[in-house]
Design a protein around this motif. Sequence first.
Motif, PDB file in Angstrom:
ATOM      1  N   PRO A 166      41.566-135.465  65.635  1.00 40.10           N
ATOM      2  CA  PRO A 166      41.193-134.118  65.164  1.00 40.10           C
ATOM      3  C   PRO A 166      39.763-133.781  65.544  1.00 40.10           C
ATOM      4  CG  PRO A 166      42.368-135.310  63.453  1.00 40.10           C
ATOM      5  CD  PRO A 166      42.109-136.293  64.552  1.00 40.10           C
ATOM      6  N   GLU A 167      39.571-132.543  65.983  1.00 40.57           N
ATOM      7  CA  GLU A 167      38.275-132.141  66.533  1.00 40.57           C
ATOM      8  C   GLU A 167      37.189-131.978  65.487  1.00 40.57           C
ATOM      9  OE1 GLU A 167      39.233-127.341  66.613  1.00 40.57           O
ATOM     10  OE2 GLU A 167      39.257-128.505  68.462  1.00 40.57           O
ATOM     11  N   SER A 168      37.554-131.858  64.238  1.00 38.11           N
ATOM     12  CA  SER A 168      36.523-131.616  63.224  1.00 38.11           C
ATOM     13  C   SER A 168      35.882-132.927  62.794  1.00 38.11           C
ATOM     14  CB  SER A 168      37.146-130.935  62.001  1.00 38.11           C
ATOM     15  OG  SER A 168      38.127-131.778  61.415  1.00 38.11           O
ATOM     16  N   PRO A 169      34.580-132.887  62.403  1.00 36.14           N
ATOM     17  CA  PRO A 169      33.976-134.065  61.783  1.00 36.14           C
ATOM     18  C   PRO A 169      34.705-134.364  60.477  1.00 36.14           C
ATOM     19  CG  PRO A 169      32.309-132.478  62.466  1.00 36.14           C
ATOM     20  CD  PRO A 169      33.631-131.789  62.563  1.00 36.14           C
ATOM     21  N   PRO A 170      34.628-135.594  59.958  1.00 31.94           N
ATOM     22  CA  PRO A 170      33.704-136.631  60.401  1.00 31.94           C
ATOM     23  C   PRO A 170      34.326-137.671  61.342  1.00 31.94           C
ATOM     24  CG  PRO A 170      34.591-137.222  58.276  1.00 31.94           C
ATOM     25  CD  PRO A 170      35.267-135.926  58.657  1.00 31.94           C
ATOM     26  N   LEU A 171      35.619-137.593  61.631  1.00 32.01           N
ATOM     27  CA  LEU A 171      36.266-138.689  62.349  1.00 32.01           C
ATOM     28  C   LEU A 171      35.790-138.767  63.798  1.00 32.01           C
ATOM     29  CD1 LEU A 171      38.226-141.001  62.178  1.00 32.01           C
ATOM     30  CD2 LEU A 171      40.092-139.425  62.754  1.00 32.01           C
ATOM     31  N   GLY A 172      35.938-137.670  64.554  1.00 32.93           N
ATOM     32  CA  GLY A 172      35.544-137.687  65.953  1.00 32.93           C
ATOM     33  C   GLY A 172      34.069-137.992  66.137  1.00 32.93           C
ATOM     34  N   SER A 173      33.218-137.350  65.338  1.00 36.67           N
ATOM     35  CA  SER A 173      31.771-137.567  65.458  1.00 36.67           C
ATOM     36  C   SER A 173      31.390-138.992  65.074  1.00 36.67           C
ATOM     37  CB  SER A 173      31.021-136.561  64.581  1.00 36.67           C
ATOM     38  OG  SER A 173      31.439-136.661  63.238  1.00 36.67           O
ATOM     39  N   SER A 174      32.059-139.561  64.066  1.00 36.47           N
ATOM     40  CA  SER A 174      31.758-140.940  63.661  1.00 36.47           C
ATOM     41  C   SER A 174      32.123-141.927  64.753  1.00 36.47           C
ATOM     42  CB  SER A 174      32.506-141.292  62.370  1.00 36.47           C
ATOM     43  OG  SER A 174      32.066-140.503  61.298  1.00 36.47           O
ATOM     44  N   LEU A 175      33.279-141.714  65.385  1.00 39.87           N
ATOM     45  CA  LEU A 175      33.695-142.601  66.475  1.00 39.87           C
ATOM     46  C   LEU A 175      32.708-142.546  67.639  1.00 39.87           C
ATOM     47  CD1 LEU A 175      37.533-141.862  66.447  1.00 39.87           C
ATOM     48  CD2 LEU A 175      36.442-144.025  65.833  1.00 39.87           C
ATOM     49  N   VAL A 176      32.283-141.348  67.981  1.00 38.08           N
ATOM     50  CA  VAL A 176      31.327-141.200  69.088  1.00 38.08           C
ATOM     51  C   VAL A 176      29.985-141.826  68.730  1.00 38.08           C
ATOM     52  CG1 VAL A 176      30.033-139.526  70.463  1.00 38.08           C
ATOM     53  CG2 VAL A 176      32.470-139.162  70.036  1.00 38.08           C
ATOM     54  N   ASP A 177      29.515-141.577  67.502  1.00 37.46           N
ATOM     55  CA  ASP A 177      28.218-142.126  67.080  1.00 37.46           C
ATOM     56  C   ASP A 177      28.221-143.651  67.080  1.00 37.46           C
ATOM     57  OD1 ASP A 177      27.254-139.593  66.784  1.00 37.46           O
ATOM     58  OD2 ASP A 177      27.581-139.502  64.617  1.00 37.46           O
ATOM     59  N   LYS A 178      29.341-144.243  66.649  1.00 40.99           N
ATOM     60  CA  LYS A 178      29.404-145.702  66.523  1.00 40.99           C
ATOM     61  C   LYS A 178      29.629-146.399  67.866  1.00 40.99           C
ATOM     62  CE  LYS A 178      31.109-145.736  61.742  1.00 40.99           C
ATOM     63  NZ  LYS A 178      30.020-146.503  61.148  1.00 40.99           N
ATOM     64  N   LEU A 179      30.308-145.741  68.793  1.00 45.77           N
ATOM     65  CA  LEU A 179      30.737-146.418  70.010  1.00 45.77           C
ATOM     66  C   LEU A 179      29.994-145.991  71.271  1.00 45.77           C
ATOM     67  CD1 LEU A 179      34.637-146.345  69.536  1.00 45.77           C
ATOM     68  CD2 LEU A 179      33.126-148.309  69.253  1.00 45.77           C
ATOM     69  N   ASP A 180      29.585-144.744  71.339  1.00 45.73           N
ATOM     70  CA  ASP A 180      29.166-144.164  72.616  1.00 45.73           C
ATOM     71  C   ASP A 180      28.031-144.929  73.294  1.00 45.73           C
ATOM     72  OD1 ASP A 180      29.528-142.411  74.653  1.00 45.73           O
ATOM     73  OD2 ASP A 180      28.394-140.781  73.774  1.00 45.73           O
ATOM     74  N   SER A 181      26.959-145.166  72.573  1.00 42.06           N
ATOM     75  CA  SER A 181      25.786-145.807  73.185  1.00 42.06           C
ATOM     76  C   SER A 181      26.105-147.228  73.631  1.00 42.06           C
ATOM     77  CB  SER A 181      24.611-145.816  72.206  1.00 42.06           C
ATOM     78  OG  SER A 181      24.205-144.509  71.914  1.00 42.06           O
ATOM     79  N   TYR A 182      26.767-147.990  72.772  1.00 36.94           N
ATOM     80  CA  TYR A 182      27.069-149.386  73.098  1.00 36.94           C
ATOM     81  C   TYR A 182      28.020-149.479  74.289  1.00 36.94           C
ATOM     82  CZ  TYR A 182      29.001-154.098  72.739  1.00 36.94           C
ATOM     83  OH  TYR A 182      29.424-155.365  73.023  1.00 36.94           O
ATOM     84  N   VAL A 183      29.071-148.663  74.255  1.00 38.90           N
ATOM     85  CA  VAL A 183      30.052-148.714  75.340  1.00 38.90           C
ATOM     86  C   VAL A 183      29.436-148.241  76.653  1.00 38.90           C
ATOM     87  CG1 VAL A 183      32.213-147.716  76.168  1.00 38.90           C
ATOM     88  CG2 VAL A 183      32.031-148.490  73.810  1.00 38.90           C
ATOM     89  N   SER A 184      28.708-147.108  76.619  1.00 36.45           N
ATOM     90  CA  SER A 184      28.166-146.528  77.854  1.00 36.45           C
ATOM     91  C   SER A 184      27.033-147.352  78.441  1.00 36.45           C
ATOM     92  CB  SER A 184      27.685-145.092  77.589  1.00 36.45           C
ATOM     93  OG  SER A 184      28.742-144.290  77.125  1.00 36.45           O
ATOM     94  N   SER A 185      26.222-147.970  77.591  1.00 41.35           N
ATOM     95  CA  SER A 185      25.020-148.655  78.074  1.00 41.35           C
ATOM     96  C   SER A 185      25.199-150.145  78.279  1.00 41.35           C
ATOM     97  CB  SER A 185      23.864-148.420  77.081  1.00 41.35           C
ATOM     98  OG  SER A 185      23.624-147.045  76.904  1.00 41.35           O
ATOM     99  N   ILE A 186      26.140-150.778  77.574  1.00 40.43           N
ATOM    100  CA  ILE A 186      26.290-152.237  77.651  1.00 40.43           C
ATOM    101  C   ILE A 186      27.576-152.650  78.351  1.00 40.43           C
ATOM    102  CG2 ILE A 186      26.331-154.375  76.327  1.00 40.43           C
ATOM    103  CD1 ILE A 186      23.666-152.905  76.205  1.00 40.43           C
ATOM    104  N   LEU A 187      28.718-152.148  77.876  1.00 40.18           N
ATOM    105  CA  LEU A 187      30.005-152.594  78.422  1.00 40.18           C
ATOM    106  C   LEU A 187      30.339-151.930  79.752  1.00 40.18           C
ATOM    107  CD1 LEU A 187      32.253-152.703  75.205  1.00 40.18           C
ATOM    108  CD2 LEU A 187      31.069-154.595  76.338  1.00 40.18           C
ATOM    109  N   LEU A 188      30.079-150.621  79.860  1.00 34.60           N
ATOM    110  CA  LEU A 188      30.504-149.887  81.048  1.00 34.60           C
ATOM    111  C   LEU A 188      29.785-150.326  82.329  1.00 34.60           C
ATOM    112  CD1 LEU A 188      32.665-147.787  81.560  1.00 34.60           C
ATOM    113  CD2 LEU A 188      30.897-146.017  81.450  1.00 34.60           C
ATOM    114  N   PRO A 189      28.477-150.612  82.303  1.00 39.16           N
ATOM    115  CA  PRO A 189      27.837-151.081  83.550  1.00 39.16           C
ATOM    116  C   PRO A 189      28.510-152.316  84.153  1.00 39.16           C
ATOM    117  CG  PRO A 189      26.153-150.464  81.977  1.00 39.16           C
ATOM    118  CD  PRO A 189      27.465-150.392  81.253  1.00 39.16           C
TER     119      PRO A 189
END
Length: 802
Positions: free
Chosen positions: A303-326
């Motif tokens: 669902p597009e509304s917070p808090p689910l989508g925003s929480s998932l992005v906040d918790k995962l985005d930086s770690y996945v994009s900066s550590i795992l994805l490279p």
Amino acid sequence: MDMRAAANGSMLCQPQTNGRTRGVFFGDDPFDSAFPLLLTQMSLSALVNGVLQFLLSPLGETAFVSQMLTGMVMGPSFIGRSSLFRKTVFPRRSFYVSETFAFFGCMLFLFLVGVKTDLSILPQSGKKAVVIGLGAFFIPLGLSTTVAFILRSYISMGSNLHNSLVFVAAFQSLSSFHVIACLLSDLKLLNSELGRLALSCSMVSGLCSYAWAIIAFTAKQGILGQQGSVLWMILCYGCMLILVIYIFRPVMFWMIKQTAGRKSIREGFIVAIFIMILACSFFGEVVGQHFLFGPIILGMAVPESPPLGSSLVDKLDSYVSSILLPLYFVISGARIDLSTIHMKTLGIVEVLACFSFLGKLMGTMLPALYCKMPLVDALSLGLIMSSQGITDMQYLKRGMQLKFIDQQSYSIMVISMVAMTSIITPFVKYLYKPSKRYISGKRRTIQHARPDSELRMLACIYREDDTPSIISFLDLSNPTAVSPICFYVVHLMELSGRSVPLIISHQKNKKNFHSTFSDHIINAFRRYEQQNRDIVMMNPFTAISPYATMHEDICGLAVEKRVSMVILPFHKQWIFHGVDESGNAIRAVNRNILKKAPCSLGILIDRGNFRRSTPLISRNAVYRVGVIFLGGADDREALAYAVRMAGQSNVTLTVIRFVDRSMKGKNDHDRELDLNTIKELTVPNIGKERYAYKEEMVMDSVGLVRVIHSVEHSFDLILVGRRHTTDSPLSVGLTEWNEFPELGFIGDMLVSADSNCKASVLVVQQQAFGGEDVLDSLKYHVDDSDSVVEIPRESSRIWPVL
């Protein structure tokens, strides 16, 4: 790094090693164990990616370019050519563990891609976006495949390239919504008019590309698999969609309901989402589809509304994009070896890449020009729609796995993809300037507004606590039957969990899904509108966008609605127990609006005077307004606004004009405009009980500061201009001690932490007319640096100590 054995399916036997090491003090080599080796690979990949991104971001390059260059630099074409590096950091025995972690990171990343994808914009795209999106898919597909057939007929080539050439052309014609969204975000164009159109177009072309890829992959698997397997795969896809849409999605809505009233989602729900991701990925592998298919579909169903989508992005985005994805890009880059590429193959594939690029450019520009879009904007849109990224690379990898394309073609296509994208982004950054549409040829100021016409104003609200202040300030602005106020209120919210920024207009008697977040604010302003019917018209909006581009929404709305003044709350709040310090994000938004504003603008610093339950107009107490007038366009605008406020019966106005003794008797254009404004607005009211005009003769900045400190406690609201001339002795030394440069040196003096001023302050900046950049003028210099200098204060409170 050599992965030829892994690529061609050969079996390679390696000695078994321990997962962990006992340490160097026991004589163990950490690089002989799997876990220390994995940590080294992840750390080195993240470090190289971070350095490249730091170097390339100022040039306008996207994260994909730096990530792909990381893989190529550490691959067999560069550092990976060293046998010592291969044996130490990327030995063959480590591929199994490294690939597993890399694929896990890619799985989570593409799940987040699905979360950020907003399918709701598809039915709202409009005919222009649909036509451009279809053109950006079908024209390059038709053009490049036609050229591929011609090349196959007239040019001799190897059998592998001959068999895969048509599919090489087709894969180069695909596009992705997520890639376009990331490009626009990196270029800070998400909120621009062109950015919104590009998002809508890319959603159409991206869905066409995704549908083509699914059909092609399914058909190929049916050919390679058992008889009748295609039908079973289609049925399994249908089961997957039913599972996600009718079971997982309702469960996620239930999670959101259970989280109502909480600031963040429960950890147990996050774990449940992880289990869903793994289940969908496993299901995709079982039915013979790529393991990334399920997570993308699941992400789109969040669902597009917070808090689910925003929480998932906040918790995962930086770690996945900066550590795992490279690490994933390093593993992918290991398949690219420039030394194995034949020049003839390179030339043929690059010809197709060029025709595919031209096809996307034509497919985008021709419909855009037909819709009367300016040539530069159409070209910029075409370049944006031609960019490619990680999603397109996934198509290529899957195509190579199913033998649509060969290894050498894959390497060339990835290289051309990186080269094209790296060239496109600086061009777009240079060509398209969203702020150019904010340049107005008409005066949008309070000073030049007709006194017998409607006044249009726009106010920004970052927090619900700003609402009483803005309503009281609106009340003080003196709406009347002769000169009513049309007030646009914009509740600004940070975009999180989605790629598409939104501007929502809240119409009466029409419930919007997103209005839940702004209900209290909208109800308060609606109530005020009902109490002041026929003299106040309210138009509430909610703008959901990243802080970095939030100013584009405000400036664009100000241009569209032709407002004369934008009101911004200061990023600091004075509350009962002290000062509430907000983050730097709100301050950065205010500073960006100051630079781009197409009309006059005011920053409101509320010391608590406005935060009351009853409007000013209904109170019997006198409200004292003061204007500090040094001269200049901003001070003239502040004076015009104050005179309008003084039209109310319970408002008193005092204008204090500071005159430099050294300039007495001298005339220039600005001083002449100041005198004319004072004669027009102030002189007719001299002698009236609620008006006062004073002139203070001062010689230097010390005298100026002394007089201001002596009168600052005499008012409830003080209006000051933001910019003042720097060639006057009155400003010498003051511009060097600013704690808040966005307020100008007078506003900063009244608001700084060691000031005892209790009055609220409105810092006014008049519209820069005709595109003149007063912000960068030496005459009106305001230091925009973020440096904060602690100033020692004496008990006499002379500011600054000179």
